[in-house]
Motif scaffolding. Structure first.
Motif, short mmCIF file in Angstrom:
data_model
loop_
_atom_site.label_atom_id
_atom_site.label_comp_id
_atom_site.label_asym_id
_atom_site.label_seq_id
_atom_site.Cartn_x
_atom_site.Cartn_y
_atom_site.Cartn_z
N ASN A 110 -19.27 56.92 0.42
CA ASN A 110 -18.15 56.85 -0.52
C ASN A 110 -17.11 55.85 -0.04
O ASN A 110 -16.59 55.06 -0.82
CB ASN A 110 -17.49 58.22 -0.67
CG ASN A 110 -18.26 59.10 -1.63
OD1 ASN A 110 -19.17 58.64 -2.32
ND2 ASN A 110 -17.89 60.37 -1.68
N GLU A 113 -18.33 52.47 -0.63
CA GLU A 113 -18.29 52.12 -2.05
C GLU A 113 -16.88 51.79 -2.54
O GLU A 113 -16.72 51.06 -3.50
CB GLU A 113 -18.83 53.29 -2.90
CG GLU A 113 -20.34 53.36 -2.93
CD GLU A 113 -20.83 54.71 -3.44
OE1 GLU A 113 -20.01 55.46 -4.02
OE2 GLU A 113 -22.02 55.00 -3.24
N GLY A 173 -22.20 63.75 -4.51
CA GLY A 173 -22.04 63.52 -3.07
C GLY A 173 -21.09 64.50 -2.42
O GLY A 173 -21.42 65.17 -1.43
MG LIG Z 1 -20.57 59.52 -3.49
#
Ligand SMILES: [Mg+2]
Ligand SMILES: Nc1ncnc2c1ncn2[C@@H]1O[C@H](COP(=O)(O)OP(=O)(O)O)[C@@H](O)[C@H]1O
Length: 476
Positions: free
Chosen positions: A367, A370, A431
């Motif tokens: 994450n 990202e 996630g």
């Molecule tokens: Mg994620």
């Protein structure tokens, strides 16, 4: 209720009945023994006199106390069949009284004759015109003469008292029984009315309708009310669980449909061409493969979430944090171009499932990757010990951060913030849900923290079961 009442009334009745009888009998016994003593006392004056004189004295004494229905029967039995009594009938007046038949008189005479047989002490005998009578007799020696003095009182009084008790009991008992039955019926109906209403609700719920709720009545500590409240709470939770389950399946289907649509669209395009070029084939193959990867990842995530509810989700072992975190981080740094920073690692071991822990940390790091810019966005991991036996893994970045109002919701399944939704790289929103499931399976917590320098995101995973390394072993 009626049965219990009846039995207890019967027991009380028996006790009172017996007690009344024995009390009255006790009084009668005292009376007649006293009367007999007085009779004998009075005869002491003729001690040593002839039988005829004694009889005359006895007759004088008893006649002075004539027999009535409520007074005492007095009699003296003298040798040779001579008697004296204040009740002339007792020892057989031979003529029937007015209103009596000859046969009745005959029976009375037989009863009277039986009284001639001495019965020393207390006894009960039928006495003519008196009925059952309690009798006390004593032997006495007046020098020249042996005699027996006795007195008696009718038991009719005792029997009347006992009948009175019985009548009172039957009357009062009947009224009380009817009242008690009525009261217990009303009380029972009052108590069972809410239960009957609850049973109706339960039957409807059992038939599949989660809508109805039980009516909450009564005082706060009333068991029925407590039951109704618990039942309603259970229904609320059930309804919530069902709807979240439905939502979850709908979201999962939706997430699966998107890549499937892409694949089938691409295949259609390819099929529409008569002679597809090899570049087209390669392009479609690459697209399809990417979507299949997406699907696989989604299915894997769904499986993890499904397994997280099971008790054998974790395979806990002792994880040496130093090498574990370093290896994990080294692997991650190869997947993207960022400024990766690894803070000092708590020295010690953690009771945890290393695969699940790695998965959680990878989700957090992914994450962060990202949401940061290539190539110099910062992605940082700190592993710090917390008292008494916990360890905190903080993954932070210098990206846009997570807005305050999203901080709880980002952990929900399929929840993505708007910025996450627009990203082509973003996942399905599972996630962080997986991170939370793994944290909770370890009895730990995960939460979004305020970013250390005011911008970026910072997510803190805290797990228990940390053991500090012995000081002597030193740092690696
Ligand atoms: Mg994620
Ligand atoms: N490091 C982060 N910075 C900013 N937003 C984040 C970060 N991590 C998670 N989020 C937001 O939380 C949402 C949920 O994250 P996640 O459960 O991992 O789902 P996904 O990554 O599949 O979108 C994401 O949509 C994203 O917008």
């Amino acid at each position: 209720m009626a049965g219990v009442l009846l039995v207890s009334a019967a027991v009380v009745f028996l006790v009172v009945y017996q007690d009344t009888g024995s009390q009255l009998e006790g009084e009668i016994d005292r009376d007649i023994s006293g009367d007999t003593s007085q009779l004998l006392q009075s005869l002491q004056g003729v001690r040593g006199k002839s039988l005829a004189q004694i009889q005359a004295a006895a007759i004088d004494y008893v006649r002075a106390q004539p027999y009535t229905a409520t007074s005492t029967l007095l009699f003296v039995l003298l040798p040779g069949g001579a008697t004296a009594s204040n009740h002339p009938e007792v020892f057989g007046s031979l003529r029937p009284q007015p209103g009596e038949t000859v046969s009745e008189q005959f029976i009375e005479n037989a009863e009277g004759r039986r009284l001639l047989v001495p019965r020393i002490g207390y006894s009960v005998a039928p006495v003519p015109d008196v009925g059952r009578t309690r009798i006390f007799e004593r032997r006495a020696d007046l020098g020249t003469t042996q005699l027996i003095a006795g007195s008696g009182e009718p038991l009719a009084l005792v029997e009347r008292a006992q009948h009175g008790v019985a009548r009172a009991f039957v009357l009062a008992g009947g009224v009380v029984l009817v009242l008690a039955l009525l009261a217990s019926y009303l009380a029972g109906a009052r108590v069972s009315a809410p239960l009957r209403r609850m049973a109706q609700v339960a039957t409807r719920v059992d038939a599949g309708d989660l809508g109805p709720r039980m009516e909450i009545t009564g005082r706060r500590l009333d068991e029925v009310r407590v039951l109704a409240e618990a039942f309603n709470r259970m229904l609320d939770r059930l309804a919530e669980a069902f709807s979240s389950q439905r939502e979850f399946v709908a979201d999962a289907s939706h997430e699966l449909r998107t890549p499937l649509t892409v694949i089938s669209g691409q295949l259609e395009v390819l099929a529409a061409q008569e002679n597809p070029s090899s570049e087209d084939i390669v392009r479609v193959e690459r697209l399809a493969r990417a979507e299949i990867t997406r699907i696989s990842r989604l299915v894997d995530d769904l499986l993890v979430l499904a397994q997280a509810e099971r008790t054998d989700f974790l395979r806990v072992e002792s994880v040496d944090l130093g090498p574990f975190v370093t290896d994990l981080w080294d692997g991650l740094t190869l997947t993207a171009e960022r400024r990766f920073e690894l803070g000092e690692i708590a020295d010690g071991s953690l009771r945890a499932d290393p695969d699940r822990l790695a998965q959680a940390l990878r989700n957090l790091a992914r994450n962060a990757i990202e949401h940061t810019a290539e190539p110099d966005g910062v992605v940082r991991l700190d592993v710090r010990p917390l008292a008494p036996d916990r360890v905190s893994f903080v993954v932070s970045d210098d990206g846009p951060g997570i807005p305050e109002h999203e901080r709880e919701r980002v952990f929900e399944r399929f929840h993505r913030t708007d910025s996450g939704r627009t990203r082509a790289t973003g996942g399905a929103g599972l996630g962080l849900a997986i991170v939370r499931a793994i944290a909770e399976a370890h009895k730990g917590v995960v939460r979004v923290r305020d970013a250390p320098n005011g911008h970026g995101a910072s997510i803190d995973l805290v797990l228990p079961g940390f053991h500090r390394a012995e000081v002597s072993s030193g740092r690696r």
